[in-house]
Design an enzyme around this catalytic site. Structure first.
Site, short mmCIF file in Angstrom:
data_model
loop_
_atom_site.label_atom_id
_atom_site.label_comp_id
_atom_site.label_asym_id
_atom_site.label_seq_id
_atom_site.Cartn_x
_atom_site.Cartn_y
_atom_site.Cartn_z
N CYS A 306 0.82 -1.31 0.01
CA CYS A 306 0.15 0.20 -0.02
C CYS A 306 0.69 1.23 -0.11
O CYS A 306 0.86 2.03 -0.93
CB CYS A 306 -0.89 -0.05 1.25
N1 LIG Z 1 -2.52 -6.03 1.69
C1 LIG Z 1 -2.98 -4.96 2.38
O1 LIG Z 1 -2.76 -4.52 3.57
C2 LIG Z 1 -3.96 -3.94 1.91
C3 LIG Z 1 -4.50 -3.08 2.81
C4 LIG Z 1 -5.63 -1.98 2.13
C5 LIG Z 1 -5.86 -2.36 0.71
N2 LIG Z 1 -5.16 -3.31 0.04
C6 LIG Z 1 -5.41 -3.24 -1.49
O2 LIG Z 1 -6.28 -4.67 -1.63
C7 LIG Z 1 -5.82 -4.99 -3.12
C8 LIG Z 1 -5.53 -6.55 -2.75
O3 LIG Z 1 -4.31 -6.69 -2.13
P1 LIG Z 1 -3.79 -7.93 -1.33
O4 LIG Z 1 -2.94 -7.56 -0.55
O5 LIG Z 1 -4.84 -8.77 -0.87
O6 LIG Z 1 -3.23 -8.77 -2.69
P2 LIG Z 1 -2.74 -10.34 -2.90
O7 LIG Z 1 -1.79 -10.26 -3.89
O8 LIG Z 1 -2.47 -10.63 -1.34
O9 LIG Z 1 -4.19 -10.85 -3.47
C9 LIG Z 1 -4.58 -10.67 -4.67
C10 LIG Z 1 -4.98 -11.97 -5.13
O10 LIG Z 1 -5.85 -11.64 -6.33
C11 LIG Z 1 -5.65 -12.81 -7.17
N3 LIG Z 1 -5.81 -12.44 -8.12
C12 LIG Z 1 -5.06 -11.80 -9.25
N4 LIG Z 1 -5.63 -11.74 -10.41
C13 LIG Z 1 -6.60 -12.11 -10.45
C14 LIG Z 1 -7.85 -12.26 -11.40
N5 LIG Z 1 -7.83 -11.69 -12.75
N6 LIG Z 1 -8.90 -12.76 -11.02
C15 LIG Z 1 -9.13 -13.14 -9.70
N7 LIG Z 1 -8.19 -13.18 -8.84
C16 LIG Z 1 -7.05 -12.71 -9.13
C17 LIG Z 1 -4.37 -13.58 -6.64
O11 LIG Z 1 -4.08 -14.65 -7.19
C18 LIG Z 1 -4.05 -13.18 -5.21
O12 LIG Z 1 -4.71 -14.36 -4.58
C19 LIG Z 1 -4.81 -4.05 -3.67
O13 LIG Z 1 -5.68 -3.08 -4.46
C20 LIG Z 1 -4.14 -3.37 -2.40
O14 LIG Z 1 -3.84 -2.40 -2.71
C21 LIG Z 1 -4.29 -4.15 0.42
#
Ligand SMILES: NC(=O)c1ccc[n+]([C@@H]2O[C@H](COP(=O)([O-])OP(=O)(O)OC[C@H]3O[C@@H](n4cnc5c(N)ncnc54)[C@H](O)[C@@H]3O)[C@@H](O)[C@H]2O)c1
Length: 468
Positions: A306
Site C-alpha cells: 500500500c
Molecule cells: N494487503 C493489504 O494490507 C491491503 C490493505 C488495504 C488495501 N489493499 C488493496 O487490496 C488489493 C488487494 O491486495 P492484497 O494485498 O490482498 O493482494 P494479494 O496479492 O495478497 O491478493 C490478490 C489475489 O488476487 C488474485 N488475482 C489476481 N488476478 C486475479 C484475477 N484476474 N482474477 C481473480 N483473482 C486474481 C491473486 O491470485 C491473489 O490471490 C490491492 O488493491 C491493495 O492495494 C491491500
C-alpha cells in the site's frame, strides 16, 4: 429487462438465481443472509473479508485465478499466517467454496473485487488485474447484482474501467449499469456498481476488522444504499460518499497522509542523529499533546502493497490534469532512501570497529515489511540486503515467517533463514523488522554489534547498539 444469464450457465450453476428488483428486496436478502457474496482475489485482503462475511452467516464463494490457493482452501488449508485452518473449516461448514470458474459469478448477488493494483516498472498504475477481472466477470454479470471494486486505485477507475467494460459487454446482452440518478430509487433494473476501499491493517490485533468504518461510493444512490446495506451487516459503521471517485480519493488521502508523515519523521531522525537528540523520545513527548499531533515513528523505510505504491497512482493520474504532486514525490524519495541510510550506518559502525564491509558477516533480522506479518512485498529489508551484498558483505537473514526466501520481481535471495542461536557468529546484526517473537535482550547479549533501525532495543543500554 431480459434475463442476462447465458443459457450454458444452467449446466454449471449449483444454486438457483434470484433477480433482485428493488432495494427493499435487496435489504431483505441481506438481512436474511440469503444474499450470496462472491469475493474475487483471495489474498491478504480478500481471504479475511471472505471469512468475515462467512462468520456473519453469508454464503460466500471465493474466486481466484491461482489454482494452488483455490485447491488449498477447498482442502481446508490456510496460506496466510494469522488465518488458522480452523477459520477455513468454519467457513466451509457454512457453505464457503473457492473456485477458478467465473461462470459462478452469475449466482452471486454481490461481487467484491480485491485483486492487486501494483505499479509497473515505470511507476505507473498497473490495472491489468482489475481489467482482467472485469473482463472475466462481464459475461456473467446481470441486473440486480452489486459489483464493488475494493482494490486501491486512482479516482476515476471504477467509472473509467469497471463501468466501461461492463457497459461494453452488457450492451450485447441488454444488461446496463445504473448510473447517477440524483436520488436512490426503489426499483433496481440494472447492475449496481460501487467502490469501497479496503482499510485492512495486517498484523493489527488491536482494531477488529469489523470496527473499521467502511467508506462506500456508488455510481448511483441506489448502488450506494445497496452496498451500505451489505457492508452495514458486517461492519459497525458505513460511510456513504457521493461517488466512487470520492471513495477512491479517500483511500489515497489516507495512505498519502501516512507516507508524507513517515517521510517527515524519517527526515527528522536523520537531523536528530546529527544533533545528538533521540527522535523516539521527541515523538513520544510530542504525542502527549492532546490535539493537533499524531505520532509517526521513524524506521528503515516503508513496505507492503500500500504505502510505497498507492500514492503514485495519484501522481500518475494528476498528470492528466497538468498537476504535479510534490509532497507525494518528496515523501517517496525520503522513504526510498531510508534502507540505504541504514546500510550507511552499518558501514560506519563496522568502520569504527576496523572491519571492512567487504567480507563482513551481516545478519539482517526480519525480512517482512513490518512486524508480525508474512508479507515481503516492497520490504525495505530486501533493499538493505541487496545494498549490503553489493558492498561485498556476506549477508544472511532470519525471519520466523520466512524459513526460505527465493526470488521475486525485485529480489533474488535464494537463502534459508539463519537460526538465532548463530547470532554471535556475525560481525553485525541489523534489526530491520521487530517481530514480537524476537527476544532482544538475548540477541543483544549474543551479538557483537547491533544496528537497530526500529528502536526495538530501546530498553537496553549497551555500547554494542547503534540506533538509527
Ligand atoms: N494487503 C493489504 O494490507 C491491503 C490493505 C488495504 C488495501 N489493499 C488493496 O487490496 C488489493 C488487494 O491486495 P492484497 O494485498 O490482498 O493482494 P494479494 O496479492 O495478497 O491478493 C490478490 C489475489 O488476487 C488474485 N488475482 C489476481 N488476478 C486475479 C484475477 N484476474 N482474477 C481473480 N483473482 C486474481 C491473486 O491470485 C491473489 O490471490 C490491492 O488493491 C491493495 O492495494 C491491500
Amino acid at each position: 429487462m431480459a434475463d442476462a444469464v447465458p443459457a450454458t450457465l444452467t449446466e454449471t450453476i449449483s444454486t438457483p438465481i434470484t433477480t433482485v428488483r428493488s432495494l427493499t428486496e435487496w435489504r431483505e436478502r441481506v438481512a436474511q443472509r440469503e444474499a450470496k457474496v462472491g469475493i474475487i482475489g483471495l489474498g491478504y485482503v480478500g481471504l479475511p473479508l471472505t471469512l468475515l462475511f462467512s462468520s456473519e452467516g453469508f454464503r460466500v464463494t471465493g474466486f481466484d485465478v491461482d489454482t494452488t490457493k483455490v485447491d488449498r482452501l477447498n482442502r481446508g488449508e490456510s496460506y496466510i499466517w494469522r488465518i488458522e485452518p480452523d477459520h477455513i473449516a468454519a467457513a466451509k461448514a457454512k457453505g464457503f467454496t473457492a473456485t477458478t470458474d467465473f461462470a459462478h459469478i452469475a449466482e452471486m448477488d454481490a461481487v467484491l473485487i480485491c485483486v492487486p493494483t501494483p505499479l509497473t516498472d515505470h511507476h505507473a498504475p498497473d490495472l491489468s488485474y482489475v481489467e482482467a477481472t472485469v473482463h472475466a466477470i462481464a459475461p456473467y454479470v446481470r441486473a440486480g447484482q452489486l459489483i464493488v471494486l475494493e482494490s486501491t486505485t486512482y479516482p476515476g477507475t471504477t467509472e473509467e474501467i469497471v463501468v466501461r467494460i461492463l457497459m461494453e459487454a452488457g450492451a450485447k446482452r441488454d444488461v446496463q449499469v445504473q448510473i447517477a440518478p440524483p436520488e436512490a430509487k426503489e426499483q433496481i433494473d440494472g447492475v449496481l456498481v460501487a467502490f469501497s476501499p479496503e482499510r485492512e491493517d495486517p498484523g493489527n490485533m488491536i482494531t477488529p476488522r469489523r470496527e473499521i468504518p467502511k467508506v462506500v461510493g456508488g455510481m448511483d444512490a441506489t448502488a450506494t444504499e445497496a452496498a451500505c446495506a451489505l457492508y452495514g451487516s458486517i461492519f459497525t459503521r458505513t460511510v456513504p460518499v457521493s461517488s466512487p471517485a470520492t471513495a477512491e480519493m479517500t483511500k489515497l488521502l489516507e495512505n498519502i497522509y501516512r507516507s508524507v508523515n513517515i517521510a517527515l519523521v524519517n527526515e527528522m531522525k536523520q537531523l536528530c542523529m546529527k544533533m545528538g537528540v533521540d527522535i523516539w523520545e521527541v515523538v513520544d513527548a510530542a504525542a502527549t499533546k492532546p490535539f493537533g499531533f499524531q505520532a509517526f515513528y521513524p524506521g528503515p523505510g516503508i513496505g507492503g502493497h500500500c504505502i510505497p505504491v498507492d500514492p503514485f497512482y495519484l501522481t500518475w493520474k494528476a498528470k492528466e490534469y497538468g498537476f504535479t504532486t510534490r509532497f507525494i514525490q518528496l515523501a517517496g524519495e525520503v522513504n526510498e532512501e531510508m534502507p540505504i541510510f541504514v546500510v550507511r550506518q552499518v558501514a560506519l559502525a563496522l568502520n569504527d570497529r576496523s572491519i571492512a564491509m567487504k567480507g563482513a558477516k551481516v545478519l539482517v533480522l526480519g525480512v517482512a515489511y513490518k512486524a508480525d506479518v508474512d508479507d515481503l512485498r516492497e520490504s525495505p529489508a530486501l533493499v538493505m540486503i541487496e545494498q549490503l551484498q553489493s558492498l561485498g558483505c556476506d549477508v544472511s537473514y532470519n525471519d520466523p515467517f520466512f524459513p526460505f526466501v527465493g526470488h521475486g520481481r525485485k529480489y533474488a535471495l535464494n537463502m534459508h533463514s539463519t537460526p538465532l542461536d548463530r547470532v554471535g557468529e556475525f560481525d553485525c546484526v541489523v534489526i530491520a523488522t521487530d517481530h514480537s517473537s524476537y527476544e532482544m535482550d538475548q540477541i543483544v547479549a549474543d551479538a557483537k554489534l547491533v544496528v537497530d533501525s526500529r528502536n526495538a532495543t530501546r530498553h537496553i543500554a549497551s555500547p554494542k547498539i547503534v540506533r538509527c
